[in-house]
Enzyme design. Structure first.
Site, PDB file in Angstrom:
ATOM      1  CE  LYS A 130      -4.440   1.128   0.221  1.00 28.59           C
ATOM      2  NZ  LYS A 130      -5.632   0.425  -0.243  1.00 28.59           N
ATOM      3  CG  ASP A 170      -7.297   3.468  -0.869  1.00 30.25           C
ATOM      4  OD1 ASP A 170      -7.922   2.399  -0.833  1.00 30.25           O
ATOM      5  OD2 ASP A 170      -7.226   4.221   0.122  1.00 30.25           O
TER       6      ASP A 170
END
Ligand code: NDP
Length: 451
Positions: A130, A170
């Site tokens: 991430k 995201d």
């Protein structure tokens, strides 16, 4: 002879807290997983001897960097950027990029940790990662966003690659931002590869990637309801958020005959007792994504709806709840309210939206409760399919991809049932998802020895 490491749960968590001081989100995510894994590995000596849980809870690496950019007034601005590469035991690191002022190393470490289990659950060969920045895209011009994305990629490009680490979008990172980052990657490396997913359809993107997370969360919900001979049709649903995941979850609920009562953003929530129909969802998509507007403007557009400033929607009576905004947006008291109001199923579109207390409330009430790492995996699953299409230099048709998404969500549901069945017809989906994801990654790690 290997020295085994049978520390108890509390000792393990004390160590995690000590090593990750001031990283509460990461500690919370590890605790939620470790609660189930400790029980599962109790009699499995090899996992202890090889310290598998301790190793999974330590990212392979955390890359932290400075991102400088120039705003429209000529001021030099300095932001922080990160890429957390948590684990690549079963495939290249894979996970989104988040641009939001609340982004910290702790938030990205928790997201990369969760992503590792989620990606394993999809059955596709993807590790967990991430990344992101504390950059706030709100109020920025398109040129400012482009300059920021280019500067961010000018450092990130050396750490990623189609077979190394494949980021996606995201919060705060949609198709436009992916385009700017992909353009900069291509320019620096002179390579056109599937290094990012969520790309535009003209340049390597996959059909249904945009819809996949929200749709997938509702497919998972359908799978859960089906275990009780039930379905979404005719049920009321409360949804938080009004971004990519929330609007597509709402769309799928409506398509399946459910009634959506709420949406929200960081300013508060709107309640529309008449139901948020497809044309209203289309308006929200345009208003939030293209006009960067506020959800409260919905009430001026659609009469009968009310805006509740600074509040989350969990007090509205419903049968289904889908938290689709951000982490820790549904707390213990909210969970108790949902249960008291007759909610029967919760499917998380966001990552870790329910805090630990809330999770325990849902488990105790034996609700159909799906943690994000299972129910929101549809997005990364279609990202995995985008990678396959890029490698094969071909595109699959929409109906093929829709079917693959449905099959993958059913597969994840089956994996949760395999490890989460508690007897009496109750499935602990948190336990099922944690153990199902852990086992695959852990067994690959065992095969590699101590690396
Ligand atoms: P978007 O940026 O499209 O939308 C985020 C939404 O959440 C907005 O409505 C935003 O409101 C709201 N929000 C953000 N922060 C807060 C906050 N602190 N309090 C209240 N509301 C907030 O993001 P996505 O829809 O893509 O992502 C939503 C969640 O889903 C995240 O947890 C993400 O990690 C997760 N997820 C996303 C995937 C994807 O494919 N996009 C895949 C898997 C998980 P505002 O406009 O006011 O900021």
């Amino acid at each position: 002879m290997a020295v085994s490491d049978h520390v108890d749960f509390n000792t393990f968590m004390e160590g995690v807290k000590r090593r990750n001081a001031y990283q509460p989100e990461f500690v919370q995510a590890v605790q939620e997983v470790a609660e189930d894994i400790f029980d599962f590995i109790q009699d499995k000596e090899e996992y202890h001897a090889q310290q598998i849980l301790r190793r999974i809870a330590e990212p392979d690496r955390v890359v932290s960097f400075r991102v400088c950019w120039e705003d429209d007034k000529g001021n030099i601005r300095v932001q922080r950027g990160w890429r957390v590469q948590n684990n690549n035991a079963i495939g290249p690191y894979k996970g989104g990029i988040r641009f939001h002022p609340s982004v910290t190393e702790s938030v990205l470490k928790f997201l990369a940790f969760e992503q590792t289990f989620k990606n394993a659950l999809t059955g596709l060969p993807m590790g967990g990662g991430k990344g992101g920045s504390n950059f706030n895209p709100k109020g920025k011009s398109v040129r400012e966003i482009m300059r920021f994305c280019q500067s961010f990629m000018t450092e990130l490009y050396r750490h990623i690659g189609a077979d190394i680490d494949v980021p996606a979008g995201d919060i705060g990172v949609g198709g436009r931002e992916i385009g700017y980052m992909f353009g900069q990657y291509k320019r620096i490396t002179n390579e056109f590869t599937g290094v990012l997913t969520g790309k535009g359809l003209e340049w390597g993107g996959s059909l249904i990637r945009t819809e996949a997370t929200g749709y997938g969360a509702v497919y998972f919900l359908e799978n859960m309801l089906a275990t009780r001979g039930d379905g979404v049709a005719g049920k009321t649903a409360v949804i938080s958020g009004s971004g990519n995941v929330a609007t597509h979850a709402a769309e799928k609920i409506v398509q399946l005959g459910g009634k959506v009562l709420t949406l929200s953003d960081s300013g508060g929530f709107i309640h529309d007792p008449d139901g948020i129909t497809q044309d209203k969802i289309d308006w929200v998509k345009t208003h939030k994504t293209h006009r960067r507007g506020r959800i409260e403007d919905y009430c001026a557009e659609f009469k009968g709806a009310t805006f509740h400033a600074g509040q989350t929607p969990w007090g509205v009576k419903c049968e289904l709840a889908l938290p689709c905004a951000t982490q820790n947006e549904l707390l213990g008291d909210d969970a108790r309210t949902l249960v008291a109001n007759g909610c029967i199923a919760v499917s998380e579109g966001a990552n870790m939206p329910t805090d630990l207390e809330g999770v325990h409330v849902f488990k105790a009430a034996k609700l159909l409760y799906a943690p994000g790492k299972a129910s929101n995996a549809g997005g990364v699953a279609v990202s995995g399919l985008e990678m396959s299409q890029n490698s094969a230099r071909r595109s699959w048709k929409e109906d093929e991809l829709q079917q693959m998404l449905k099959d993958i969500m059913s597969g994840i549901h089956a994996r949760c049932l395999e490890y989460g069945q508690q007897g009496g017809g109750y499935c602990d989906y948190v336990r099922g998802a944690n153990i199902g994801g852990f086992k695959k990654v852990a067994d690959a790690m065992l095969a590699f020895g101590v690396v």
